[in-house]
Enzyme design. Structure first.
Site, mmCIF file in Angstrom:
data_model
loop_
_atom_site.group_PDB
_atom_site.id
_atom_site.type_symbol
_atom_site.label_atom_id
_atom_site.label_comp_id
_atom_site.label_asym_id
_atom_site.label_seq_id
_atom_site.Cartn_x
_atom_site.Cartn_y
_atom_site.Cartn_z
ATOM 1 N N THR A 323 42.522 58.116 53.792
ATOM 2 C CA THR A 323 41.492 57.183 53.178
ATOM 3 C C THR A 323 40.689 57.091 51.894
ATOM 4 O OG1 THR A 323 40.472 56.452 55.462
ATOM 5 C CG2 THR A 323 38.540 56.811 52.802
ATOM 6 N N SER A 338 43.060 64.032 50.461
ATOM 7 C CA SER A 338 42.264 64.128 51.862
ATOM 8 C C SER A 338 41.218 65.548 52.273
ATOM 9 C CB SER A 338 43.244 63.700 52.755
ATOM 10 O OG SER A 338 44.255 62.588 52.233
ATOM 11 N N CYS A 339 41.833 66.831 52.007
ATOM 12 C CA CYS A 339 41.546 68.025 52.161
ATOM 13 C C CYS A 339 41.590 69.263 51.874
ATOM 14 C CB CYS A 339 42.718 68.305 53.887
ATOM 15 S SG CYS A 339 42.704 66.909 55.473
ATOM 16 N N ASN A 551 41.536 73.263 57.957
ATOM 17 C CA ASN A 551 40.862 71.888 57.073
ATOM 18 C C ASN A 551 39.432 71.503 58.344
ATOM 19 O OD1 ASN A 551 42.357 71.168 58.362
ATOM 20 N ND2 ASN A 551 42.239 69.343 57.525
ATOM 21 N N LEU A 552 39.163 70.542 57.940
ATOM 22 C CA LEU A 552 37.534 69.950 58.508
ATOM 23 C C LEU A 552 38.453 69.394 59.660
ATOM 24 C CD1 LEU A 552 35.215 68.525 58.679
ATOM 25 C CD2 LEU A 552 36.165 66.144 57.515
ATOM 26 N N CYS A 553 39.469 68.893 59.894
ATOM 27 C CA CYS A 553 40.403 68.671 61.221
ATOM 28 C C CYS A 553 41.495 69.390 61.725
ATOM 29 C CB CYS A 553 40.830 66.900 61.083
ATOM 30 S SG CYS A 553 39.028 66.032 59.973
ATOM 31 N N THR A 554 41.520 70.007 61.977
ATOM 32 C CA THR A 554 42.221 71.723 62.383
ATOM 33 C C THR A 554 43.717 70.922 62.312
ATOM 34 O OG1 THR A 554 42.492 71.016 64.266
ATOM 35 C CG2 THR A 554 40.514 72.293 63.854
ATOM 36 N N GLU A 555 44.130 70.303 61.292
ATOM 37 C CA GLU A 555 45.674 70.272 60.956
ATOM 38 C C GLU A 555 46.158 71.165 59.604
ATOM 39 O OE1 GLU A 555 44.202 67.007 58.601
ATOM 40 O OE2 GLU A 555 43.582 67.821 60.178
ATOM 41 N N PRO A 737 44.165 63.022 62.190
ATOM 42 C CA PRO A 737 43.639 62.438 63.516
ATOM 43 C C PRO A 737 43.322 60.599 63.357
ATOM 44 C CG PRO A 737 41.777 63.907 62.492
ATOM 45 C CD PRO A 737 42.658 63.842 61.883
ATOM 46 N N THR A 738 43.611 60.375 61.824
ATOM 47 C CA THR A 738 44.042 58.768 61.202
ATOM 48 C C THR A 738 42.433 58.234 61.793
ATOM 49 O OG1 THR A 738 45.137 58.556 63.137
ATOM 50 C CG2 THR A 738 46.175 59.410 61.819
ATOM 51 N N ILE A 741 41.996 54.568 59.565
ATOM 52 C CA ILE A 741 43.555 54.775 59.144
ATOM 53 C C ILE A 741 44.237 53.278 59.514
ATOM 54 C CG2 ILE A 741 43.819 55.435 57.090
ATOM 55 C CD1 ILE A 741 46.076 56.575 58.527
#
Length: 921
Positions: A323, A338-339, A551-555, A737-738, A741
């Site tokens: 995004t 992104s992160c 990060n925010l979404c653990t990836e 997570p996508t 998108i």
């Protein structure tokens, strides 16, 4: 009450009572009339329906008659009067058909209506053009009917309607049929596209302009050049874009790709991604994709050729940038990453510098992960004031409020995740941060939280041994240690505490703390469980620092320090576009992967960095995170159920190919552009690839790693190429997570299982009916797709298991997330993890959680070598609306899904029922 003809009449509650009574009589015959309970039941249902109607009243107190009927139907369903509700649905359908027949008879005699133009003048409503647009929207789509949409439009237009209201009426007319036929989502999208075209063409041309889909095939190229010039004049587009060969790029635009969007995808694009001036969109979808491609190709030698290559990849939905890249590429502020991961230092300057960095990074659409472990715990000594610390929690509250305040310009919610290691003395209070009870000054209702768990803790859990909590100012090196070095030093500090050499520490039973972690995860959805040692032991960059958090979404698993803020640039391959019924299209996947890695590497160089620590880190290490989406769609195409060994094997195979070609592409870029600065000493430089780093983790664990390590590609040859050429990027793979998108591309997000076969999705763009088109196709083939099936799907919340008419094969293939045994998700994730140099956002679903099940699941994830987990989701009383979703007001008429009862409510682990991470992608 707003009637169907647009007139308004007074509110009369008795009409609801009469309608309910007629419904009971129709369903139960004359015996119902003599029932002593009929009057009481009708009175109770009338009261419930009246309260529901009040919730639907608009700002002027108006409520549409269709909404009233929806509420009556819902009251019957909630009361358990399913037979009566079915009769009522049939009654409504019969009357709707009768109205349609009457409308057809009177259509030719209808008076000529006028439309109010934007300048206030009135002009005849051009029904011929309306018909053309609707017919084009329905062309080459099965089981959709233009006349059906046009009749719905005619019922809702009025004399003097504005052009904007007419456009809204077209899309709303089509979307009312989505629940019965998913192709109407495409129809709705195409009608929205007509509104967008008129908006953009008029703005760019400076005068009213419009074009239908056929005309746009010739007009797109000319519009594109004008759009670029206009965007530069408005100071929204980078002036450098004017130096491209706009004629060549305009000729490369494929207008017909505009009609590939579903309604949710295009509405999301319209609301949040397309450039606008004072709310007027002037960017059409193919211009949007080309703008992103140009922005990413700015530093290429043959910019036009690369821009066209990048455009073809994203406009076909084979791959999609994250995004922030879509928001900002080609603009005057191209923050494309992104992160961002930071470590917060243990002093006031460091703490508030970290919070300030959060604000600056979030402003331009970055998702944040903060490592708070260094901040001293409650009761620790403060030398400067000779006082005692209040611990980390008060500062977390400030970080939480900062994320709320800086909401990315209203495009997305600002979001941050705080990480804390399990040995921190404030960890128990950290676990409570998301609770809705207690001192609100010590709660963070908007911020995500995650446990950063060392292996030593889980070994203590399994052995039922004590665990000691410390303040990091007294044990500073624990923060940077992992594996056996951490375990040894941790035991030394425990001995020091026993000798009285440490002032702030507390001993607990490891099992008790683990149970509390799982309890909070179940009750609040936080903190997530992430594993420190696998993230570090398998990190290619362990020679250059330490991974202190995700990060925010653990990836994302990158090093952070006082001097470096880790940055990752994300994008995702649409796996659904790379499979056939026969399996993986390996050649197409190879081409997509290699182009995608080049795009992500370009992002690093054209990026706008808001803080110097991020710039320094990104240019030194150049990490990227290539992931995937549409995994469930890819399984559907191959007729593979998610809960099967075949799905696990496909997860392994598909990730192996992506990993192989991504690493190869980065190595080729190194030969072309040079190695990343900190390459020497990395695992890459030693020929240790992600599949090889599993052995490092196994060696550090006494029990090894329970994981299949087989492979199918020429990894020996790739190792040699990496040694010879080096790598352009320190990290290349991460599965995000996508959420948004994947909506744009119209596929299932990330590696997620199917959420529901029918549900109402709510996001910042509104409420959307989401219906599994693959399922509908198969139900049609089986001859069981009808109105009754729609009602059954709504009643059973999109689950197929209770519906007898659905073939067993389809129940297995389209099993929803809460029907799947979660161990299958862990098994598939572990197979992917062996190929990934970072991590993956892995949601876990459990229909009826218990302490024992949670314990088994998370210990399994640890033993299988997973680096991180994400949300724990459990089914709750929050389900798809039981009433019809149809309406004429342009919005879903159902009451909030949260108000609809489940047939058998289950415990709730997280308040988010549609698992979206709006802030990561």
């Amino acid at each position: 009450m707003l009637r169907r003809d647009g007139t308004v009449s007074g509110w009369d509650e008795t009409k609801i009572s009469v309608a309910l009574t007629k419904a009971f009589l129709a369903a139960e015959g004359d015996s119902a009339a003599s029932s002593s309970r009929l009057h009481q039941v009708v009175a109770e249902l009338t009261e419930q329906a009246a309260q529901g109607v009040l919730r639907h009243a608009g700002p002027e107190g108006l409520v549409h008659i269709e909404q009233i009927q929806d509420v009556v139907e819902l009251a019957l369903m909630r009361g358990g009067h399913h037979g009566v509700a079915r009769a009522y649905v049939l009654y409504r359908e019969e009357h709707a058909q009768a109205r349609e027949a009457e409308a057809r008879r009177t259509e030719d005699a209808a008076p000529v209506l006028e439309m109010t133009a934007p300048d206030g003048t009135r002009v005849p409503l051009d029904w011929e053009r309306v018909s053309t647009v609707v017919e084009q929207a329905c062309s080459d789509l099965d089981d959709v009917h233009a006349d059906q949409v046009l009749r719905e439009v005619r019922r809702n237009v009025y004399d003097g309607i504005s052009s904007g209201e007419l456009a809204e009426s077209l899309t709303m007319a089509a979307r009312t049929f989505v629940e019965a036929e998913p192709n109407y989502s495409l129809v709705t999208s195409r009608l929205l596209l007509d509104k967008l075209r008129r908006e953009a063409l008029s703005f760019v041309a400076g005068e009213p302009a419009e074009a239908d889909q056929v005309q746009m095939r010739d007009r797109y190229a000319g519009y594109f050049a004008d759009y670029v010039r206009r965007g530069i004049e408005l100071e929204q587009l980078d002036p450098e874009l004017a130096r491209f060969d706009l004629e060549r790029l305009g000729a490369a635009l494929d207008a017909d790709r505009d009609i590939a969007f579903g309604f949710l995808g295009l509405q999301t694009l319209y609301d949040r991604y397309l450039l606008h001036e004072d709310g007027v969109r002037f960017e059409l979808p193919q211009a949007f994709f080309m703008r992103v491609a140009m922005g990413v190709a700015l530093r290429e030698d043959d910019r036009e050729a690369r821009a066209i290559e990048f455009y073809d990849l994203i406009s076909s939905f084979d791959f999609m940038c994250s995004t922030p890249t879509l928001f900002n590429a080609g603009t005057t502020r191209p923050q494309l990453s992104s992160c961002f991961l930071t470590t917060v230092n243990d002093d006031l300057h460091g703490i508030f510098h970290g919070i300030s960095n959060n604000a600056l990074l979030s402003k331009y659409a970055g998702g944040l992960g903060n490592d708070w472990t260094p901040v001293r715990g409650t009761g620790a000594h403060i030398k400067g004031t000779n006082g005692s610390s209040q611990g980390v929690v008060p500062f977390l509250k400030i970080a939480n409020d900062t994320a709320v305040a800086v909401n990315q310009g209203g495009k997305r919610k600002g979001a941050v995740c705080a990480y804390l290691e399990t040995w921190h003395v404030d960890v128990e209070e950290f676990l409570d941060l998301r609770k809705n009870t207690g001192d609100d000054r010590r709660r963070t209702h908007d911020m995500n939280t995650a446990n950063w768990v060392p292996d030593e803790f889980l070994r203590r859990v399994e052995a039922d041994e004590p665990w000691t909590l410390f303040s990091p100012d007294e044990v500073p090196d624990l923060h940077d240690l992992y594996g056996t070095a951490f375990a040894q030093r941790y035991r030394e500090y425990e001995a020091a505490a026993e000798r009285g050499e440490l002032k702030v520490f507390r001993q607990v039973r490891a099992v008790d703390l683990w149970r509390r972690m799982l309890t909070m995860l179940f009750e609040t959805g936080h903190p997530w469980i992430t594993f420190k040692d696998p993230c570090n032991l398998r990190s290619p960059q362990q020679h250059a620092g330490v991974v202190h958090s995700s990060n925010l979404c653990t990836e994302i698993t990158l090093n952070t320090s006082e001097d470096e803020v880790a940055v990752c640039n994300l994008g995702s391959i649409n796996l659904a576009r790379h499979v056939t019924a026969e399996g993986l299209d390996v050649e197409r996947l190879r081409r997509t992967t290699r182009t995608a890695v080049r795009m992500l590497d370009n992002v690093i160089d054209v990026n706008f960095y808001t803080i110097p620590e991020a710039r320094a880190s990104n240019l030194r290490h150049r990490p990227v995170g290539l992931g995937l989406m549409g995994f469930s769609d890819a399984l559907f195409a191959q007729r593979i159920p998610m809960s099967s060994q075949a799905a696990v094997e496909f997860a392994d195979l598909s990730m192996e190919h992506i990993s192989f070609h991504a690493i190869a592409a980065s190595s080729e870029l190194a030969a072309e552009r040079g190695r990343y600065e900190s390459f020497e000493g990395s695992l890459w430089s030693r020929g240790v690839l992600p599949i090889d780093s599993l052995e490092l983790l196994a060696q550090a664990r006494e029990t090894g790693v329970d994981l299949d390590r087989s492979s199918t590609l020429d990894w020996d040859g790739l190792r040699e190429r990496v040694r010879a050429n080096g790598m352009r990027n320190s990290n290349v793979l991460a599965i995000a997570p996508t959420a948004t998108i994947s909506n744009i591309c119209g596929v299932g997000q990330s590696i997620e299982p199917l959420y529901r076969n029918l549900y109402v999705k709510s996001n910042m763009s509104g409420d959307f009916t989401v219906l599994n088109a693959d399922l509908v196709r198969d139900l049609k083939a089986a001859g069981v797709w009808d109105e009754a099936m729609v009602q059954d799907l709504k009643y059973f919340d999109g689950d197929l298991a209770p519906i007898d008419r659905v073939p067993a094969e389809l129940k297995s293939l389209y099993a929803t997330a809460f029907e799947i045994e979660p161990r299958w998700l862990v098994e598939a994730a572990s197979r992917r993890q062996k190929w990934i140099d970072q991590a993956q956002s892995l949601n876990l679903y459990m229909a009826a959680p218990s302490g024992r099940k949670l314990d088994e699941l998370y210990r399994l994830a640890w033993r299988k070598g997973l680096k991180t987990t994400y949300y724990l989701r459990s089914s709750s009383a929050t389900h798809v609306e039981k009433s019809t979703l149809r309406g004429t007001d342009g919005k879903l008429n159902a009451v909030s899904p949260a108000a609809a009862p489940a047939p058998s409510p289950q415990p709730q682990a997280c308040a988010i029922d549609d698992p979206d991470c709006e802030a990561c992608q």
